[in-house]
Scaffold this motif. Sequence first.
Motif, PDB file in Angstrom:
ATOM      1  N   GLY A 389      26.046 -20.337  40.599  1.00 53.78           N
ATOM      2  CA  GLY A 389      26.055 -18.898  40.381  1.00 53.78           C
ATOM      3  C   GLY A 389      27.236 -18.194  41.005  1.00 53.78           C
ATOM      4  N   GLY A 390      28.450 -18.675  40.727  1.00 52.90           N
ATOM      5  CA  GLY A 390      29.620 -18.118  41.376  1.00 52.90           C
ATOM      6  C   GLY A 390      30.399 -17.087  40.596  1.00 52.90           C
ATOM      7  N   PHE A 501      13.404 -19.983  32.889  1.00 53.49           N
ATOM      8  CA  PHE A 501      14.658 -19.824  33.616  1.00 53.49           C
ATOM      9  C   PHE A 501      14.910 -18.338  33.850  1.00 53.49           C
ATOM     10  CE2 PHE A 501      17.342 -23.821  32.486  1.00 53.49           C
ATOM     11  CZ  PHE A 501      16.258 -24.640  32.745  1.00 53.49           C
ATOM     12  N   SER A 502      15.479 -18.013  35.002  1.00 55.50           N
ATOM     13  CA  SER A 502      15.927 -16.641  35.191  1.00 55.50           C
ATOM     14  C   SER A 502      17.160 -16.425  34.319  1.00 55.50           C
ATOM     15  CB  SER A 502      16.295 -16.396  36.653  1.00 55.50           C
ATOM     16  OG  SER A 502      17.489 -17.092  37.004  1.00 55.50           O
ATOM     17  N   GLN A 503      17.508 -15.169  34.089  1.00 51.32           N
ATOM     18  CA  GLN A 503      18.688 -14.888  33.272  1.00 51.32           C
ATOM     19  C   GLN A 503      19.952 -15.449  33.913  1.00 51.32           C
ATOM     20  OE1 GLN A 503      18.259 -10.618  32.965  1.00 51.32           O
ATOM     21  NE2 GLN A 503      17.247 -10.756  30.976  1.00 51.32           N
ATOM     22  N   ALA A 504      20.045 -15.388  35.229  1.00 46.54           N
ATOM     23  CA  ALA A 504      21.212 -15.949  35.915  1.00 46.54           C
ATOM     24  C   ALA A 504      21.267 -17.461  35.739  1.00 46.54           C
ATOM     25  CB  ALA A 504      21.171 -15.591  37.399  1.00 46.54           C
ATOM     26  N   GLU A 505      20.114 -18.124  35.843  1.00 43.76           N
ATOM     27  CA  GLU A 505      20.086 -19.586  35.668  1.00 43.76           C
ATOM     28  C   GLU A 505      20.479 -19.970  34.255  1.00 43.76           C
ATOM     29  OE1 GLU A 505      16.690 -21.209  38.712  1.00 43.76           O
ATOM     30  OE2 GLU A 505      16.016 -20.111  36.941  1.00 43.76           O
ATOM     31  N   TRP A 506      19.997 -19.224  33.290  1.00 44.67           N
ATOM     32  CA  TRP A 506      20.357 -19.513  31.898  1.00 44.67           C
ATOM     33  C   TRP A 506      21.867 -19.370  31.691  1.00 44.67           C
ATOM     34  CZ3 TRP A 506      22.517 -16.490  28.013  1.00 44.67           C
ATOM     35  CH2 TRP A 506      22.495 -17.057  26.739  1.00 44.67           C
ATOM     36  N   TRP A 549      19.418 -28.094  40.445  1.00 50.53           N
ATOM     37  CA  TRP A 549      18.432 -27.511  39.539  1.00 50.53           C
ATOM     38  C   TRP A 549      17.004 -27.591  40.068  1.00 50.53           C
ATOM     39  CZ3 TRP A 549      18.750 -24.141  35.773  1.00 50.53           C
ATOM     40  CH2 TRP A 549      20.015 -23.886  35.254  1.00 50.53           C
ATOM     41  N   ARG A 550      16.838 -28.188  41.251  1.00 51.46           N
ATOM     42  CA  ARG A 550      15.537 -28.107  41.933  1.00 51.46           C
ATOM     43  C   ARG A 550      15.551 -27.048  43.029  1.00 51.46           C
ATOM     44  NH1 ARG A 550      13.946 -31.744  44.979  1.00 51.46           N
ATOM     45  NH2 ARG A 550      15.629 -33.291  44.971  1.00 51.46           N
ATOM     46  N   LEU A 551      16.688 -26.370  43.196  1.00 49.21           N
ATOM     47  CA  LEU A 551      16.748 -25.302  44.189  1.00 49.21           C
ATOM     48  C   LEU A 551      16.004 -24.062  43.697  1.00 49.21           C
ATOM     49  CD1 LEU A 551      20.514 -25.466  45.196  1.00 49.21           C
ATOM     50  CD2 LEU A 551      18.592 -25.848  46.762  1.00 49.21           C
ATOM     51  N   PRO A 552      15.321 -23.364  44.573  1.00 51.12           N
ATOM     52  CA  PRO A 552      14.758 -22.058  44.185  1.00 51.12           C
ATOM     53  C   PRO A 552      15.875 -21.127  43.736  1.00 51.12           C
ATOM     54  CG  PRO A 552      13.849 -22.802  46.288  1.00 51.12           C
ATOM     55  CD  PRO A 552      14.975 -23.737  45.947  1.00 51.12           C
ATOM     56  N   ASP A 553      15.558 -20.244  42.824  1.00 52.04           N
ATOM     57  CA  ASP A 553      16.554 -19.318  42.281  1.00 52.04           C
ATOM     58  C   ASP A 553      17.246 -18.537  43.397  1.00 52.04           C
ATOM     59  OD1 ASP A 553      18.026 -17.978  40.392  1.00 52.04           O
ATOM     60  OD2 ASP A 553      16.481 -16.490  39.967  1.00 52.04           O
ATOM     61  N   SER A 554      16.531 -18.219  44.458  1.00 49.41           N
ATOM     62  CA  SER A 554      17.094 -17.431  45.554  1.00 49.41           C
ATOM     63  C   SER A 554      18.198 -18.175  46.297  1.00 49.41           C
ATOM     64  CB  SER A 554      16.000 -17.046  46.547  1.00 49.41           C
ATOM     65  OG  SER A 554      15.398 -18.211  47.096  1.00 49.41           O
ATOM     66  N   GLN A 555      18.303 -19.494  46.102  1.00 50.42           N
ATOM     67  CA  GLN A 555      19.328 -20.275  46.785  1.00 50.42           C
ATOM     68  C   GLN A 555      20.637 -20.327  46.000  1.00 50.42           C
ATOM     69  OE1 GLN A 555      19.277 -21.928  49.890  1.00 50.42           O
ATOM     70  NE2 GLN A 555      17.511 -20.586  50.129  1.00 50.42           N
ATOM     71  N   ALA A 557      22.151 -17.722  42.632  1.00 45.53           N
ATOM     72  CA  ALA A 557      22.566 -16.337  42.384  1.00 45.53           C
ATOM     73  C   ALA A 557      21.373 -15.419  42.619  1.00 45.53           C
ATOM     74  CB  ALA A 557      23.083 -16.196  40.956  1.00 45.53           C
ATOM     75  N   ASN A 558      21.475 -14.580  43.626  1.00 48.97           N
ATOM     76  CA  ASN A 558      20.328 -13.736  43.950  1.00 48.97           C
ATOM     77  C   ASN A 558      20.782 -12.511  44.725  1.00 48.97           C
ATOM     78  OD1 ASN A 558      17.417 -13.281  44.094  1.00 48.97           O
ATOM     79  ND2 ASN A 558      17.643 -13.646  46.283  1.00 48.97           N
ATOM     80  N   GLN A 559      20.271 -11.340  44.326  1.00 45.99           N
ATOM     81  CA  GLN A 559      20.487 -10.077  45.035  1.00 45.99           C
ATOM     82  C   GLN A 559      21.977  -9.807  45.301  1.00 45.99           C
ATOM     83  OE1 GLN A 559      17.981 -10.128  48.503  1.00 45.99           O
ATOM     84  NE2 GLN A 559      16.114  -9.841  47.304  1.00 45.99           N
ATOM     85  N   GLY A 560      22.755  -9.981  44.266  1.00 42.15           N
ATOM     86  CA  GLY A 560      24.168  -9.620  44.353  1.00 42.15           C
ATOM     87  C   GLY A 560      25.065 -10.619  45.042  1.00 42.15           C
ATOM     88  N   GLU A 561      24.556 -11.782  45.381  1.00 32.65           N
ATOM     89  CA  GLU A 561      25.383 -12.798  46.040  1.00 32.65           C
ATOM     90  C   GLU A 561      25.128 -14.154  45.411  1.00 32.65           C
ATOM     91  OE1 GLU A 561      26.730 -13.552  50.508  1.00 32.65           O
ATOM     92  OE2 GLU A 561      24.607 -14.018  50.198  1.00 32.65           O
TER      93      GLU A 561
END
Length: 661
Positions: A389-390, A501-506, A549-555, A557-561
Motif C-alpha cells: 500500500g505505498g 477485500f478492502s478497496q485499498a487491498e483490491w 496477504w495474511r496481514l490485517p488490513d491495518s498493517q 494501507a490504513n488511515q492515511g499511511e
Amino acid sequence: MCGIVGLFNVAAVDGTNGLAATVKAMADTISSRGPDGHGVWEDDRASLSLGHRRLSILDLTDAGHQPMISPCGRFVLAFNGEIYNHRSLRADIDVKAKSPVAWRGHSDTETLLTSIALQGVESTLDAASGMFALALWDRQEQRLTLARDRFGEKPLYYGWVEGSFAFASELKALHKVPSWQAVFDDSVVENYLRYGCVGGDRSIFRDVFKLLPGSRLTISHDELTSGVRPEPHVWWSSSAVAREMFAARDALPATPAEMEAVLQGAVGRMMEADVPLGAFLSGGVDSSLIVALMQKQGSRPVKTFSVGFDDTRYDESSHAAAVAAHLGTDHTTLRATANMALDLVPRLPQLYDEPFADSSQLPTCLVSSLTRDHVTVALSGDGGDEMFGGYNRHLWGPRVWSRVSGLPLVVRQALGTFIRSVPAGGYDQLMQVAARVMPSRFQVRTFGEKLHKLADVLSCDSFSALYTDLSSMNRQPGVLLNGDFRQAMPDAPDLTAFAGFSQAEWMMLMDTLTYMVDDVLVKVDRASMASSLEVRAPFLDPEVFKTAWRLPDSQRANQGEGKRVLRDILYRYVPRSLIERPKMGFAVPLDDWLRGPLREWAESLLSPASLAMLPMLDSKAVRQCWQLYLQGTGHYAQQLWAVLQLLAWVQEWKPRIAECA
C-alpha cells in the motif's frame, strides 16, 4: 542473469547451419543481457535451435554454460534468471534421486535441469523460487516448453512467423528472424497512450505475444507443423494466492515478527552470488528496509548506491546518505547531471525496444549504469509499494470515494468543472506561495495536475472506474487518435472475485497484476540489462507475497499511511526521523526539459512528416496539445512523452504499418 532466444521449424531457413546462424544473430542483438558468454544448440531432426547469452552470477566456470543438456541427454535448457532456493532444491534432489547425483558444478541452471529430469516441469516450477524465463526442449517428446516466473520479473516474447515459432527475451532479437514482417499492431495504441506501456499479453507487433507471469506454453513438433497454436497455461496465479491467503488470515493472521522473518529469509537467499553485490538505496521505506536486513546478515558493510541530481527538487541523495551512514554501509552517491539524462533520450527506443513512456526510465537507466561500475548484482525495493500500500491512490482513493460517492453524479461533475476552471498552473503558483510560508507542510510537486486529476475522478460512476482513472497516464487517450482508431472506454475491472477485500487491498492487487508487471518491472529489467546489471527484488519472493496477504488490513494501507508493517520493522533499525517525509518517487523535471533542452528533439518528432508515419494519430490534436503545453495552460508532459516515445520508436524500428501498405 542472461538472455534467451530460439527458433522452431523455421521454413525460411535453409538447413541446420542457416538455423544456427540465425539464432546466433538473434542472441547477439541482446548481448548486453549476457556479455560473459554465448551458446547455440540445435536439434537437426526437429529443426529447432536454442540460443543463450550469459551473465555469470553463480558458478563462473564452464559448468554453467548454456544451453545445458541434462545428464540423461533428454532435456536441453536455455535459462534466464536466478533460482534463489536452488541449494535446498539440490538437497531435495539428492534425497529423491534413486542414485547419487554427480553434480558438475554449483549453478542454479544445473539444479533446475536436474529437477526437471527427475520430477517434471510442473513440480519443478512449483518448488522453484526465483525470477526467470526459460525454454526447455524435450528431445524424446519433441516438445518445447516456455515458462515465466510468478511476477513477470524476466521478459519472454513469442510468436509465429510463416509457420515457424520464435521466442526471445527482447523484441529486438525477433528482427533477425527471416520472413518476419514486423507488422505494427494499431489496436494496442490507445491503451499504450493511456498507460504509457503495452500491457497484458499483447505486444506492439501482430502475432507476437508476451508470456504472462506465472504461465507456461508448450508446443510440439506435430502441433507446429499442423498449424496448431496452443494457449498458455497458468501454473501460478497472484490473484488466486492472494484470495487463498486472504481467506486464511482470520484464522492465521500474519504478525510483524513473522513478516520480518520471512522478508529476512528472502533477502538472505538473494545475497548469494559469486560476483560483487550491492543494493539500490533511495532513503525511502522499501530500499532502506532491504539494506537494513542485508546489513544485518552480512559480514562486511553492504555496498549501497543512490543517484543524486543537480535539480534539488528531484534529489533524494542526501536522505539516502543519511540512512547509509546510520546503517554503516559502504555508500556511493552517483552524481547525475541533467545532461547525462538528456543524452540518454535518443537511446531509449533501442533500450526499450517496445514503446515505453514512464519517464522514470531515465534515472533508472542512469543509476543502473553507474552502479554496474562497482557491482554486478544489486538488490532493490521493487514490489514494496504494490504489496504493502505505498501509492497515494491506495490511501486517498478509498477516502475520496467514501466522501463523494454518495453525491449525485451531476453534482460531482459540476464540482469537477469548477476545479478545472482554474488552470493547473494557477494551483501550482498557490502551492509555491504556501510552501514559502510553511515549507514543512506544502511541498507537493505538480499540485495543479493532482487537483485536475481529482476533478476527473469525480465523474467516475464506480470505484473500479475510479481505479482505472487513477492508474491512467492519460485519461482520454482517444482525443489524440483519429476516429477509426478510437476504442471504447476500457471495462472497469470486476471486483466480484475479490469479495471481502478492502478497496485499498483490491487496488494493491490490481497494481501487482498490471502496473507492476507492465511498467515497473519492464522499466527495471531493460534499464539494468542494458548495463549488464542483475537486479533482485526480495519483496517479490513468493513467501513474502503470501505472508503479506495474511496481514490485517491495518498493517498495510490504513488511515492515511501506507506500509505500516514495513515502517514498524524498519524503525527498529533506522530512526523514524530519517525516513518520514513526503513520497517523491523516482521522477525527473520532464516539464522543464520538454520546454527547454528537449524542445528541438520534440519538435522534430512532432513534425507533419513524422506524425504522418502513424496515421492513427490525429496530428492536429497532437499539435494542439503541444501548443497548449508550451503556453503553460496545462500539465501535458506525460501525455506528450508517451506520443514522443511512440514516434521515436517508429523512427528507430520502422515497423510495417498495415494501413499504409
